[in-house]
Design a protein around this motif. Structure first.
Motif, short mmCIF file in Angstrom:
data_model
loop_
_atom_site.label_atom_id
_atom_site.label_comp_id
_atom_site.label_asym_id
_atom_site.label_seq_id
_atom_site.Cartn_x
_atom_site.Cartn_y
_atom_site.Cartn_z
N THR A 188 18.38 -5.10 -0.20
CA THR A 188 18.78 -4.40 1.14
C THR A 188 18.06 -3.32 1.78
O THR A 188 18.13 -3.06 2.89
CB THR A 188 20.21 -3.65 0.76
N PHE A 189 17.04 -2.88 0.96
CA PHE A 189 15.94 -2.21 1.27
C PHE A 189 14.56 -2.49 0.71
O PHE A 189 14.55 -2.71 -0.47
CB PHE A 189 16.25 -0.60 1.38
N PHE A 190 13.60 -2.10 1.45
CA PHE A 190 12.17 -2.54 0.73
C PHE A 190 11.22 -1.88 1.01
O PHE A 190 11.24 -0.98 2.24
CB PHE A 190 11.74 -4.30 1.01
N THR A 191 10.11 -1.67 0.64
CA THR A 191 8.94 -1.00 1.11
C THR A 191 7.67 -2.03 0.90
O THR A 191 7.91 -2.74 -0.44
CB THR A 191 8.47 0.38 0.26
N LEU A 192 7.13 -1.94 1.64
CA LEU A 192 5.82 -3.08 1.71
C LEU A 192 4.60 -2.14 1.95
O LEU A 192 4.22 -1.87 2.86
CB LEU A 192 6.01 -4.30 2.83
N SER A 193 3.77 -1.93 0.87
CA SER A 193 2.81 -0.89 0.84
C SER A 193 1.22 -1.18 0.56
O SER A 193 1.30 -2.08 -0.34
CB SER A 193 3.14 0.43 -0.08
N GLU A 194 0.47 -0.72 0.92
CA GLU A 194 -0.62 -0.77 0.91
C GLU A 194 -1.44 -2.14 0.89
O GLU A 194 -2.39 -2.47 0.43
CB GLU A 194 -1.34 -0.03 -0.26
N VAL A 195 -0.80 -3.28 1.44
CA VAL A 195 -1.07 -4.68 1.71
C VAL A 195 -2.27 -4.72 2.70
O VAL A 195 -2.06 -4.00 3.78
CB VAL A 195 0.08 -5.33 2.23
N GLY A 196 -3.07 -5.18 2.21
CA GLY A 196 -4.61 -5.09 2.99
C GLY A 196 -5.43 -4.29 2.53
O GLY A 196 -6.86 -4.37 2.69
N GLY A 197 -5.15 -3.35 1.61
CA GLY A 197 -6.02 -2.39 1.04
C GLY A 197 -7.16 -3.08 0.16
O GLY A 197 -8.09 -2.93 0.08
N ASN A 198 -6.51 -3.92 -0.92
CA ASN A 198 -7.41 -4.65 -1.59
C ASN A 198 -8.30 -5.75 -1.00
O ASN A 198 -9.29 -6.18 -1.46
CB ASN A 198 -6.65 -5.50 -2.71
N ASP A 199 -7.90 -6.17 0.23
CA ASP A 199 -8.56 -7.23 1.01
C ASP A 199 -9.83 -6.49 1.63
O ASP A 199 -10.80 -7.48 1.81
CB ASP A 199 -7.57 -7.56 2.31
N VAL A 200 -10.11 -5.34 1.33
CA VAL A 200 -11.28 -4.62 1.89
C VAL A 200 -11.95 -3.82 0.73
O VAL A 200 -13.24 -3.70 0.54
CB VAL A 200 -11.39 -3.74 2.91
N LEU A 201 -11.29 -3.22 -0.24
CA LEU A 201 -11.66 -2.51 -1.24
C LEU A 201 -12.62 -3.06 -2.29
O LEU A 201 -13.60 -2.49 -2.67
CB LEU A 201 -10.29 -1.89 -2.21
N GLY A 202 -12.36 -4.36 -2.76
CA GLY A 202 -13.37 -5.02 -3.64
C GLY A 202 -14.60 -5.25 -3.13
O GLY A 202 -15.54 -5.03 -3.58
N PHE A 203 -14.68 -5.52 -1.82
CA PHE A 203 -15.79 -5.63 -1.07
C PHE A 203 -16.63 -4.32 -1.10
O PHE A 203 -17.95 -4.19 -1.47
CB PHE A 203 -15.81 -6.25 0.28
#
Length: 526
Positions: A188-203
């Motif tokens: 009924t409630f969600f958090t969607l957090s730091e999506v995209g962080g790992n998309d640049v962090l590994g580089f």
């Protein structure tokens, strides 16, 4: 030539958690807690390492208890929310086993001089699946598109890098996706957090080279280290939010911070070579004399900015390899030979310094470079020996960051850092647009990190910043937050929820208290 690198001495004071007043009064006036238009009865958190509670280079029971989603669930419970479940690790050692072999190291601890790996053996075996789904669907290492990938939790794919060990031990089935397991719980409630962080962090953590520096599973370098195309990210993020809100659930999303503001990239100075160091200072005149013919050749070829000069009065920058520079080895060789160098020496120097320069303030040395700078590059030393170079000369030519350019994986150059920022900005435009069109709350993680890295950020009676070890916000691994940092993050979520859905967590004092969350964990905690 033996040079001992003296790094930054790290001093920290661990703060022990203590009880605090959880009263819901403001100036002695009782404020009744309200959910506003949100329904917190079934809260599910979806994300990566921050969501999982990863800290000090590992995931462990105490860190999971102090994850920001678990802290949020404790505040939601005041409104009668359901049980919040997490895929708990076996202990407080951290690390992972696969078939009895260590694939992820135990957590870090502060040993009085700096971060060190806990001298203990991990006990969490990936193949011992504790099938979910769980309320906390945070998976360290997950990039945006991994959240949609079926089979990302297949134990059989962990050894080959086709699956994630943290999701493998908690996935509801071998072919499940993270999103499917989240939706199966009908949140009924969600958090969607730091999506995209790992998309640049590994580089970024691999110095833009894509090289895994750890030799074991590391969520900052898991899988391909290429920066995710912003168009791919936009499609993925839009699909995630669309699926999560499809049944009427409300939620909170976060933008992506500039990861290069983290202490993993800001702790090691670009100019660490101290002339007062007795192992380095006396060598400076000889070094400058040795580099003189090379510098003359650089000037002749019209690239004097590549000259290498060490100061006898101030700290000097390290010498780095910069792949963005034109390769001038073919031009450099005849100039060096014409200048009087023998063919072998001219050949070695022209190859070694064809794309090199001294670092500038715009270059970021990764945290792990501290163990490499001014040490012998054994691989190159052995190559020189094979070519017939005397051992003494080979040693002089193979000192990392001094006579041998620091490899790409240890340095994020200004152009590489710009690539990270451009992608991050593009991700954040998508996140802001999708959050706005979907009526979701948005937490500005980027702004929070920028404030912490400049002026510091206040949390109750503490001012936290991004200094490694003693800043209070970022844990010993230089990337992930401390327990107190996650508590601050939880409160920022509550602020955004109040502003968007009309709840009143902040006004009612239903928030995390800084004193209840430590910034370090004792090595005895196992």
């Amino acid at each position: 030539m033996k040079i001992k690198y003296i790094g930054v001495l790290l001093i920290a004071l661990g703060f022990i958690a203590c009880e605090s007043d959880d009263s819901t009064t403001m100036d002695d006036v009782q404020v009744d807690l309200s959910a506003g238009s949100a329904d917190f009865s079934n809260y599910v958190a979806l994300g990566a390492s921050f969501t999982a509670g990863y800290t000090d280079g590992a995931l462990f029971i105490a860190s999971q208890g102090n994850s920001f989603p678990n802290i949020l669930s404790q505040q939601f419970s005041a409104l009668g929310s359901g049980e919040f479940t997490q895929p708990l690790m076996n202990d407080n050692v951290g690390g992972l086993l696969l078939g009895g072999n260590v694939i992820a190291n135990p957590r870090l601890f502060f040993n009085g001089a700096g971060p060190a790996v806990l001298p203990a053996m991990p006990s969490t075996e990936v193949s011992n699946v504790i099938a979910g789904p769980y309320s906390n669907m945070g998976v360290p290492g997950a990039k945006s598109f991994h959240l949609l990938a079926n089979g990302y939790g297949n134990v059989a794919g962990v050894a080959t890098g086709q699956a994630n060990p943290y999701f493998a031990r908690m996935a509801s089935s071998a072919n499940a996706s993270m999103l499917e397991d989240a939706l199966a719980q009908a949140p009924t409630f969600f958090t969607l957090s730091e999506v995209g962080g790992n998309d640049v962090l590994g580089f970024a953590t691999s110095g833009g080279s894509g090289v895994d520096q750890t030799g074991n599973f590391d969520p900052t370098t898991y899988g391909s280290n290429d920066i995710t195309d912003p168009n791919v990210f936009a499609q993925t993020f839009t699909a995630l939010v669309g699926a999560l809100t499809g049944s009427g659930a409300k939620g909170v999303v976060t933008n992506v911070p500039y990861v290069t503001s983290l202490p993993y990239f800001t702790t090691i100075p670009y100019a660490p070579l101290d002339p007062t160091n007795p192992d380095f200072g006396p060598q400076i005149p000889l070094l400058n004399a040795t580099f003189a013919p090379l510098n003359q050749a650089f000037a002749f070829l019209g690239v004097p900015e590549r000259s290498i000069v060490f100061s006898e009065t101030a700290a000097s920058p390290v010498v780095i390899f910069d792949e963005s520079l034109p390769d001038i080895s073919a031009q450099l060789f005849p100039v060096l030979q014409a200048g009087g160098l023998d063919p072998l020496t001219a050949q070695l120097l022209s190859a070694q310094f064809a794309q090199s320069r001294q670092a500038t303030a715009e270059d970021l040395l990764v945290l792990t470079s501290s163990s490499v700078i001014a040490t012998l590059n054994e691989e190159y030393f052995n190559q020189l020996i094979t070519l017939g170079v005397p051992a003494a000369t080979a040693g002089q030519l193979a000192v990392n960051g001094v006579t041998y350019p620091l490899e790409d994986r240890w340095v994020l150059t200004s152009s590489e850092e710009n690539s990270v920022r451009v992608a991050t900005d593009a991700y954040n435009v998508t996140i802001e647009n999708v959050a706005s069109s979907s009526g979701l709350a948005l937490v500005d993680l980027n702004g929070i990190l920028q404030q912490a890295s400049t002026t510091g950020i206040t949390f109750d009676n503490f001012t936290m910043n991004t200094d490694l070890v003693f800043g209070g916000l970022v844990s010993l691994d230089g990337v992930h937050l401390t327990a107190r940092g996650y508590a601050l993050m939880a409160n920022k979520f509550l602020e955004a929820i109040d502003a968007t859905y009309g709840s009143n967590f902040i006004e009612a004092g239903q928030v995390a208290k800084a004193n209840n969350y430590p910034v370090t964990y004792s090595p005895e905690l196992q």
